[in-house]
Design a protein around this motif. Structure first.
Motif, mmCIF file in Angstrom:
data_model
loop_
_atom_site.group_PDB
_atom_site.id
_atom_site.type_symbol
_atom_site.label_atom_id
_atom_site.label_comp_id
_atom_site.label_asym_id
_atom_site.label_seq_id
_atom_site.Cartn_x
_atom_site.Cartn_y
_atom_site.Cartn_z
ATOM 1 N N UNK A 544 7.793 68.957 -86.255
ATOM 2 C CA UNK A 544 7.218 69.086 -84.917
ATOM 3 C C UNK A 544 8.314 69.086 -83.862
ATOM 4 N N UNK A 545 8.087 69.807 -82.795
ATOM 5 C CA UNK A 545 8.987 69.782 -81.644
ATOM 6 C C UNK A 545 8.440 68.740 -80.675
ATOM 7 N N UNK A 546 9.043 67.563 -80.687
ATOM 8 C CA UNK A 546 8.457 66.433 -79.969
ATOM 9 C C UNK A 546 9.522 65.678 -79.196
ATOM 10 N N UNK A 547 9.210 65.327 -77.946
ATOM 11 C CA UNK A 547 10.090 64.474 -77.161
ATOM 12 C C UNK A 547 9.304 63.248 -76.704
ATOM 13 N N UNK A 548 9.938 62.397 -75.906
ATOM 14 C CA UNK A 548 9.302 61.142 -75.494
ATOM 15 C C UNK A 548 8.033 61.376 -74.681
ATOM 16 N N UNK A 549 8.067 62.345 -73.785
ATOM 17 C CA UNK A 549 6.882 62.637 -72.977
ATOM 18 C C UNK A 549 5.730 63.123 -73.855
ATOM 19 N N UNK A 550 6.061 63.956 -74.830
ATOM 20 C CA UNK A 550 5.028 64.454 -75.725
ATOM 21 C C UNK A 550 4.431 63.351 -76.573
ATOM 22 N N UNK A 551 5.286 62.422 -77.025
ATOM 23 C CA UNK A 551 4.794 61.301 -77.820
ATOM 24 C C UNK A 551 3.901 60.396 -76.987
ATOM 25 N N UNK A 552 4.304 60.152 -75.756
ATOM 26 C CA UNK A 552 3.498 59.324 -74.855
ATOM 27 C C UNK A 552 2.122 59.954 -74.638
ATOM 28 N N UNK A 553 2.087 61.280 -74.495
ATOM 29 C CA UNK A 553 0.805 61.948 -74.256
ATOM 30 C C UNK A 553 -0.096 61.865 -75.483
ATOM 31 N N UNK A 554 0.478 61.975 -76.681
ATOM 32 C CA UNK A 554 -0.336 61.835 -77.891
ATOM 33 C C UNK A 554 -0.946 60.443 -77.954
ATOM 34 N N UNK A 555 -0.142 59.422 -77.646
ATOM 35 C CA UNK A 555 -0.659 58.053 -77.643
ATOM 36 C C UNK A 555 -1.784 57.907 -76.619
ATOM 37 N N UNK A 556 -1.605 58.516 -75.443
ATOM 38 C CA UNK A 556 -2.651 58.470 -74.418
ATOM 39 C C UNK A 556 -3.912 59.180 -74.903
ATOM 40 N N UNK A 557 -3.732 60.268 -75.627
ATOM 41 C CA UNK A 557 -4.895 60.994 -76.170
ATOM 42 C C UNK A 557 -5.666 60.104 -77.149
ATOM 43 N N UNK A 558 -4.937 59.452 -78.047
ATOM 44 C CA UNK A 558 -5.597 58.574 -79.013
ATOM 45 C C UNK A 558 -6.277 57.403 -78.328
ATOM 46 N N UNK A 559 -5.592 56.847 -77.331
ATOM 47 C CA UNK A 559 -6.144 55.702 -76.614
ATOM 48 C C UNK A 559 -7.446 56.087 -75.893
ATOM 49 N N UNK A 560 -7.464 57.252 -75.237
ATOM 50 C CA UNK A 560 -8.649 57.679 -74.500
ATOM 51 C C UNK A 560 -9.784 58.091 -75.433
ATOM 52 N N UNK A 561 -9.449 58.649 -76.583
ATOM 53 C CA UNK A 561 -10.490 58.988 -77.550
ATOM 54 C C UNK A 561 -11.186 57.720 -78.037
ATOM 55 N N UNK A 562 -10.412 56.697 -78.347
ATOM 56 C CA UNK A 562 -10.998 55.447 -78.830
ATOM 57 C C UNK A 562 -11.774 54.753 -77.712
ATOM 58 N N UNK A 563 -11.272 54.862 -76.493
ATOM 59 C CA UNK A 563 -12.036 54.329 -75.359
ATOM 60 C C UNK A 563 -13.390 55.018 -75.264
ATOM 61 N N UNK A 564 -13.390 56.329 -75.423
ATOM 62 C CA UNK A 564 -14.639 57.089 -75.333
ATOM 63 C C UNK A 564 -15.589 56.726 -76.469
ATOM 64 N N UNK A 565 -15.051 56.448 -77.658
ATOM 65 C CA UNK A 565 -15.886 56.016 -78.774
ATOM 66 C C UNK A 565 -16.639 54.741 -78.399
#
Length: 650
Positions: A544-565
């Motif tokens: 994967x082509x990944x940097x710190x900002x991209x990793x932070x956004x993935x974590x935010x995506x997972x966090x918001x998905x679980x919040x929505x659950x």
């Protein structure tokens, strides 16, 4: 070719007795990485919010981390995700050891389990060979004993086994899933027992493809040595013999009563001598140079492993001497009971008896001494006999089932779950937010990247910050400005909470141990893994082509998905409050302001619901569409109607 992950999940339907090997979408890896992240997507898609946790349609998901089985040191935490009967919400647990990497080597990223077996069974996974086998002869056996018997039955000494004990068989809410030197708790063991799945045994011998193997091996060899040489990572509490802080500040029993001055140098010496006497050896987890667990042989008890947060928890709850802790752990770990919440439930039962709410009729032949009472209650709870049938549901539910004022003794639950019983003087702003808003049921799954206290000496503080490689720049500034006995600013508190939880969501997706990453910075700031270097490890392993900002956004995506659950299951702002006496001095107005600012920063409504704009920005448009359809979020017409007229005409 898939790199780092296998590209296949095992789908097990215990009701039908069916087994399927299912290919997975590589696009989900880019969105969620793996582990908890992709498990959350499966739960969102396949478990309706109206499904009861004990319904066969509830799923129990064992997930490897994205980096399991790669050369990355310390990537060994298996995630277990489901819905908890205690909270009726999302439940997430982790365990270390060797299970996850073994499952990856067997050729699978996840085991997705639905349905209920007619009688107890266990899974046997050996590469392409997968069987559902009879386990009725194992019913009633201890969790660790079960693992030994299964290995003998299969004639596979190298198999890795995750098993449940009597508590899970009887659907005790505090039940754990035990594996070698680790265990999964917080609402997952009870579901494994409900599905009549006694154990999962895994043996894997397949290779795992790496995108850039030479480069990754070189980087990992250096990291392995760095972890080995670092005295400030790994589970420092495991080797620490000075328990003064925990004894003085934790209240496992009556939340308003402690034994002041209990800890002393003499008692520390006694504890050290006792530990050395019963310890067989120190052990570690897969591909990690640290030895954070100890094998214990206490006279008259089966050998077991002492795990994180089991030290002195029972002794503090029962107000007994130190050896009691080692004694009762030999029983509770075989039954498969969580050493974090179970002591609080036992102490709760004793408190109700001393208050006259529970009587001799409820507790016939109740012993007079604390140790005897705890052993008595453990048996009742594990077997769901008498009052144990009520206490087995945890403090929140038991208090309301018992009534007669028992609710007043529910000192320490939040969102219906027992929390770390830490009782300090005044409210702590970042910790208020972490306790109140966390989706993971336990502060230890949220805290860790930012130090708990300020360094008094400005020069020492400056030296600390100079070597604080893990911290994004803004946190260094706030820490330099933070004086002892002062609150961080609201802005800093919001960001501290966000950073702490972000790093845990990263670890739980890739499978790295929090003691090497998200839980380590609070002590020394020298976490081996952090937001700046983890993208390199992930990229080299996966391509994967990944940097710190991209990793932070993935974590935010997972966090918001679980919040929505959880939102879809009814979570709202009114649920987000610590117990009234969690801190002696509270600031109600400030606490509400903190929630306002945190919700705004996260892109959530004032009721704690992720907005459509936030969800869509994170690529979770299917989530926002569902919340709009259910009336949880406003639709486009409602949103437009609320906007000022000028804004609508621009």
């Amino acid at each position: 070719m898939r790199y780092a992950e296998t590209g296949f999940n095992l789908e097990i339907d215990l009701s039908r007795g069916s087994i399927e090997r299912v290919g997975t979408d590589p696009g989900l890896t880019a969105l969620h990485l793996g582990g908890q992240g992709t498990a959350a997507k499966i739960l969102w898609d396949r478990v309706d919010p109206d499904v009861d946790p004990f319904d066969p349609e509830n799923l129990l998901i064992f997930s490897t981390g994205l980096l399991h089985g790669t050369p990355v040191p310390g990537a060994n935490r298996t995630a277990v995700d489901t819905f908890s009967p205690q909270t009726n919400r999302y439940s997430h647990s982790l365990f270390g050891g060797f299970f996850g990497p073994e499952l990856k080597h067997a050729g699978y990223d996840k085991i997705v389990i639905r349905g209920k077996a007619p009688d107890f069974v266990y899974l046997w996974i050996h590469n392409d060979k997968v069987e559902i086998r009879d386990a009725t002869h194992l019913q009633g056996k201890g969790a660790l004993e079960t693992a030994t018997l299964i290995k003998e039955e299969l004639n596979e000494k190298e198999a890795q086994v995750a098993a449940v004990g009597l508590a899970a068989e009887n659907r005790v809410y505090m039940a754990t899933i035990e594996h070698a030197n680790s265990s999964a708790s917080r609402g997952v063991g009870v579901i494994m027992g409900d599905k009549r799945l006694k154990a999962i045994a895994v043996r894997g011998t397949n290779d795992i493809n790496i995108a850039q193997p030479a480069e990754l091996f070189e980087k990992c060899a250096a990291m392995y040595q760095k972890i080995y040489d670092n005295p400030d990572c790994g589970d420092l509490l495991a080797h620490e013999e000075d328990e003064e802080f925990h004894v003085n500040n934790f209240a496992w029993g009556n939340a308003r009563d402690r034994i002041k001055g209990f800890w002393s140098k003499e008692r520390e010496h006694e504890w050290t001598e006792l530990s050395n006497r019963v310890r067989l050896r120190w052990t570690g987890c897969y591909n990690c140079p640290k030895d954070c667990h100890q094998a214990v042989s206490y006279p008259g008890r089966p050998t077991y492993f002492q795990k994180c947060y089991n030290k002195l928890t029972y002794a503090m709850a029962a107000y007994e001497e130190l050896d009691f802790n080692y004694n009762i752990l030999g029983v509770t770990q075989e039954y498969g009971l969580d050493g974090f919440s179970t002591p609080q439930v036992l102490a709760f039962g004793v408190e109700l008896y001393e208050a006259g709410i529970l009587t001799d009729e409820d507790l016939p032949d109740f012993p007079a001494d604390g140790a005897g009472r705890f052993f008595y209650l453990v048996e009742k709870i594990a077997r769901r006999e008498g009052i144990g049938d009520i206490l087995a549901n945890g403090v929140y539910h038991a208090a309301r089932q018992i009534g007669k004022g028992a609710e007043q003794y529910d000192h320490n639950t939040m969102k219906k779950f027992e929390q770390v019983p830490l009782k300090l003087g005044m409210v702590n702003y970042p910790y208020f937010l972490m306790y109140a808003t966390g989706e993971k049921m336990n502060i230890t799954q949220i805290e860790g990247s930012y130090p708990q206290v300020a360094i008094a000496d400005p020069k020492e503080r400056e030296e600390f910050v100079k070597g604080w490689d893990a911290a994004p720049q803004r946190f260094k500034k706030w820490y330099l400005e933070w004086e002892p006995r002062q609150h961080p600013s609201i802005e800093a508190a919001v960001h501290i909470c966000d950073w702490n939880e972000t790093m845990h969501y990263v670890d739980d997706a890739i499978g790295t141990c929090a003691f090497l990453s998200s839980f380590t910075g609070q002590w020394a700031g020298r976490a081996p893994y952090h937001i700046h270097n983890l993208p390199d490890f992930i990229s080299l392993a996966t391509g994967m082509d990944l940097d710190s900002d991209g990793l932070w956004k993935i974590a935010a995506r997972n966090r918001n998905l679980i919040r929505a659950i959880n939102v879809r299951r009814g979570l709202r702002r009114s649920d987000e409050k610590p117990p009234e006496d969690h801190w002696k001095k509270r600031e109600p107005e400030m606490e509400q302001k903190l929630l306002d600012e945190y919700y705004a920063f996260k892109g959530w409504t004032n009721d704690g619901i992720p907005t459509k704009e936030k969800l869509d920005d994170l690529g979770l448009d299917y989530v926002s569409e569902d919340l709009v359809r259910r009336g949880i979020l406003p639709g486009a017409e409602e949103t437009a109607a609320k906007e000022p007229a000028a804004a609508r005409t621009e």
